[in-house]
Design a protein around this motif. Structure first.
Motif, mmCIF file in Angstrom:
data_model
loop_
_atom_site.group_PDB
_atom_site.id
_atom_site.type_symbol
_atom_site.label_atom_id
_atom_site.label_comp_id
_atom_site.label_asym_id
_atom_site.label_seq_id
_atom_site.Cartn_x
_atom_site.Cartn_y
_atom_site.Cartn_z
ATOM 1 N N ALA A 1 7.413 -11.631 4.445
ATOM 2 C CA ALA A 1 8.549 -12.466 4.032
ATOM 3 C C ALA A 1 9.726 -12.336 4.991
ATOM 4 N N GLY A 2 9.576 -11.465 6.002
ATOM 5 C CA GLY A 2 10.624 -11.334 7.015
ATOM 6 C C GLY A 2 11.354 -10.015 7.024
ATOM 7 N N ALA A 3 11.044 -9.112 6.071
ATOM 8 C CA ALA A 3 11.718 -7.816 6.023
ATOM 9 C C ALA A 3 11.004 -6.836 6.943
ATOM 10 N N ALA A 4 11.563 -6.611 8.112
ATOM 11 C CA ALA A 4 10.888 -5.808 9.139
ATOM 12 C C ALA A 4 10.558 -4.398 8.655
ATOM 13 N N LYS A 5 11.402 -3.842 7.782
ATOM 14 C CA LYS A 5 11.189 -2.476 7.309
ATOM 15 C C LYS A 5 10.465 -2.430 5.966
ATOM 16 N N GLY A 6 9.996 -3.569 5.495
ATOM 17 C CA GLY A 6 9.249 -3.584 4.245
ATOM 18 C C GLY A 6 10.148 -3.377 3.044
ATOM 19 N N ILE A 7 9.676 -2.569 2.079
ATOM 20 C CA ILE A 7 10.399 -2.356 0.815
ATOM 21 C C ILE A 7 11.136 -1.021 0.858
ATOM 22 N N ASN A 8 12.391 -1.056 0.459
ATOM 23 C CA ASN A 8 13.220 0.142 0.397
ATOM 24 C C ASN A 8 13.684 0.337 -1.042
ATOM 25 N N ILE A 9 13.116 1.335 -1.728
ATOM 26 C CA ILE A 9 13.537 1.664 -3.088
ATOM 27 C C ILE A 9 14.731 2.610 -3.006
ATOM 28 N N GLU B 1 19.332 -0.847 3.230
ATOM 29 C CA GLU B 1 19.001 -1.222 4.610
ATOM 30 C C GLU B 1 19.017 -2.742 4.789
ATOM 31 N N LYS B 2 19.599 -3.170 5.899
ATOM 32 C CA LYS B 2 19.736 -4.601 6.188
ATOM 33 C C LYS B 2 18.390 -5.281 6.368
ATOM 34 N N ASP B 3 17.435 -4.600 6.991
ATOM 35 C CA ASP B 3 16.159 -5.218 7.360
ATOM 36 C C ASP B 3 15.030 -4.866 6.403
ATOM 37 N N ALA B 4 15.375 -4.602 5.134
ATOM 38 C CA ALA B 4 14.355 -4.262 4.136
ATOM 39 C C ALA B 4 14.623 -5.032 2.847
ATOM 40 N N VAL B 5 13.575 -5.181 2.061
ATOM 41 C CA VAL B 5 13.757 -5.664 0.692
ATOM 42 C C VAL B 5 14.244 -4.466 -0.119
ATOM 43 N N ASN B 6 15.487 -4.522 -0.555
ATOM 44 C CA ASN B 6 16.103 -3.391 -1.254
ATOM 45 C C ASN B 6 16.000 -3.576 -2.766
ATOM 46 N N ILE B 7 15.397 -2.592 -3.416
ATOM 47 C CA ILE B 7 15.239 -2.614 -4.872
ATOM 48 C C ILE B 7 15.874 -1.353 -5.434
ATOM 49 N N ALA B 8 16.868 -1.527 -6.303
ATOM 50 C CA ALA B 8 17.495 -0.375 -6.964
ATOM 51 C C ALA B 8 16.904 -0.195 -8.349
#
Length: 636
Positions: A284-292, A251-258
């Motif tokens: 930190a600016g990620a509107a959708k928070g954390i996306n695992i 997701e563009k608006d999330a902190v993406n962690i694989a």
């Protein structure tokens, strides 16, 4: 770069031009650069066991016909494939050992980050292993189960089989394996013995070498069963859950962690801690928070237990970074490309290794230990959040490609679904429908991705042929990832591709289970270590019918077999009696003796055998014919 992209995944096709424009070499470029590949190695005819060589045997008979020591083509090929089985067994069993040691410490109350999430399964396993449970504390039982499991790495009595294999297969199969002398008594000793017997100057009789490898492959099965079942106890036994798969889950608006690799001990904690750190990511600016998101088999682990979406499978793991929106890739063990840090450095992505035994040059390393699991998880998540703030918006390119996937069909979940049709005898509906022909048979898809084939394509072609012929489909590992990414783990796929009688059965079970429609076309059973789930189901059927596993209309297929683990899996599949398809030409064809041994010889010894066919349409039709022959043998 002149790219030749061997994949059927549209998300991968969309991202390869990004790599080309950035001057980044991907797995497809590196494959092309290796052409032509060594013909001796492809046939298994080269030997590096000692420093007199490397030696090569000429496949055409014009050059050397033996190594410097006198090892023939048959001995060289047998040693090579047997060593692959040992390495596969070592990989899966090391995973299992890690889980068992952690569970032992949970039983002692030493790891507060972990708990027993399926106590009912714990007590069932304890009884299966002969451990007293009456009026005992749960954690004490957990300690004893873990300790009993660890005996399979320590037992020195050659006359006593490993605990897990002895309690997981039908007695008829165990008797056959014992008679052939291939039942392992100790995983570590079995792997060590293979390395010893294939040392220069030792075992040079091809069949004897190969049977030693089969013992190693069965040690692999033992480790897989152990690792799968104890993981269920600690992290929860999977049940059906709806999620998504393919690169579009980033997701563009999330902190993406694989999370990438195979071992769930850290990824499970990351999923928990990410929820606690969601507000930090938003700040930190990620509107959708954390996306695992998941990659490879760690992705399968968290997908089936938490509904975490699967970004991709083995061959296209680099593509997640090429989206420009992946902030961290957290690596544990196995099937991880050493190229990842180099590609991460072309973007803002933190590539983080976590196993002290599995580090990669140029990657950041966070040393993971279970007693510090929460702190380790917080550290890697914070690195991801920090990386998010360094993103280059101009480099973001996320293909809008993803599919719905219904996953999490453990053996228990399948039995629970069947119980909706017959609560008193859950297996009866499955047995009845196999006997009456509504379900012609069962096929397990396992294995990897390989650049020798077009990524994911053979899985799809073979599955559609089998489904149209009313064969029930199960899948694990990167094969499961292929089906999830391409939309074949949905009720809609059942409606489109299943034969009429299979569709009716899957619909009846699905509706009885409250799904308002059929079960998915392909049932997701977990990561590659979870192949033992399918064996548990097959064993229950064999015991119910009073037959051996080799009598059942059950087959296995590894259309893109690639790793040493896949060779071990396929080999124990054959050893327990399953006709097992390989869609990648194995590196044994330089020896007629070993090739014959893997096919007709194995069939005579075990009832199972290797079916080698690289054309997926032909492979699908051949597997249908095998199922029909098995039914005729049972008189159904």
């Amino acid at each position: 770069m002149n790219q030749i992209i061997k994949t059927s995944d549209p998300a991968v096709k969309a991202l390869c031009p990004v790599a080309e424009s950035e001057g980044i070499a991907t797995v497809f470029d590196r494959y092309q650069a290796q052409q032509p590949q060594c013909g001796f190695g492809s046939l298994g005819l080269c030997c590096r066991i000692c420093w007199k060589g490397p030696c090569r045997v000429d496949p055409f008979g014009d050059g050397p016909q033996a190594g410097i020591c006198g090892a023939t083509r048959d001995t060289i090929v047998a040693r090579n494939v047997t060593r692959m089985m040992a390495a596969g067994a070592a990989a899966h069993s090391e995973h299992a050992r890690h889980v068992a040691l952690a569970m032992q410490r949970v039983g002692k109350g030493q790891l507060p980050a972990y708990q027993i999430r399926d106590p009912q399964k714990l007590f069932r396993i304890a009884e299966k292993l002969g451990i007293e449970t009456q009026d005992r504390d749960m954690l004490d039982v957990a300690y004893d189960v873990a300790s009993k499991s660890l005996e399979d790495f320590q037992n020195q009595d050659h006359h006593k089989g490993c605990n897990w294999i002895s309690s997981s297969l039908p007695q008829k199969r165990l008797n056959r394996l014992k008679q052939l002398g291939v039942l392992p008594h100790n995983i570590d000793a079995t792997v060590a013995q293979i390395m010893a017997r294939t040392h220069i100057g030792c075992d040079a009789e091809p069949q004897n070498v190969f049977l030693g490898g089969i013992r190693g492959a069965l040690a692999d099965f033992n480790g897989m069963a152990l690792g799968t079942e104890l993981s269920d106890v600690m992290f929860g036994t999977p049940s059906p859950i709806v999620t998504e798969a393919n690169i579009g889950v980033i997701e563009k608006d999330a902190v993406n962690i694989a999370v990438n690799g195979h071992n769930p001990l850290l990824s499970e904690v990351i999923c928990d801690v990410a929820r606690e750190m969601n507000d930090i990511a938003k700040a930190a600016g990620a509107a959708k928070g954390i996306n695992i998101v998941g990659i490879c088999c760690t992705g399968n682990e968290v997908m089936m237990r938490h509904g975490i979406p699967l970004a991709t499978n083995y061959l296209s793991q680099e593509m997640a970074i090429l989206t420009g929106a992946l902030d961290a890739m957290v690596l544990d063990v196995q099937c991880i490309m050493p190229s990842l840090p180099q590609i991460g450095n072309c973007f803002h992505t933190e590539v983080i290794t976590t196993s002290d035994e599995n580090r990669i040059q140029s990657a950041r390393h966070v040393s993971f230990h279970e007693e510090n699991a929460v702190e380790n998880a917080r550290e890697v998540i914070q690195y991801a959040i920090n990386a998010y703030t360094r993103r280059d918006p101009k480099k973001i390119n996320i293909p809008a490609i993803k599919q719905t996937a219904v996953v999490g069909f453990s053996a228990e979940a399948i039995v629970a679904a069947l119980a909706k049709l017959d609560a008193n005898d859950p297996l009866k509906p499955l047995v009845d429908n196999i006997v009456n022909g509504n379900i012609q048979g069962v096929a397990l898809f396992a294995g990897c991705n390989s650049t020798q084939t077009t990524q994911d394509e053979s899985y799809q072609v073979i599955a559609k042929i089998l489904a149209a012929n009313n064969i029930l489909l199960l899948a694990t590992g990167c094969g499961a990832g292929a089906f999830a990414k391409h939309g074949l783990m949905t009720p809609e796929a059942t409606k489109q591709y299943a034969g009429e009688s299979l569709k009716a059965v899957l619909t009846a079970i699905g509706e009885a289970a409250g799904l308002n429609g059929p079960l998915p076309l392909v049932l997701h059973m977990g990561s590659c270590v979870d192949n033992s789930r399918a064996v548990a189901l097959a064993t229950a059927l064999a015991n119910r019918l009073g037959v051996d596993l080799s009598d059942l209309p059950v087959v296995a297929s590894a259309p893109e077999a690639m790793s040493e683990k896949a060779i071990a899996i396929a080999s124990w599949g054959v050893a327990i009696g399953l006709p097992t398809h390989l869609g990648t030409m194995p590196q044994v064809t330089g020896s007629d003796a070993v090739t014959e041994l893997m096919q007709q010889g194995a069939k005579d010894l075990f009832g199972g055998y290797f079916l080698i066919e690289t054309d997926p349409k032909l492979a699908g039709n051949k597997l249908v014919d095998v199922i029909k022959q098995k039914r005729q043998g049972l008189g159904i």
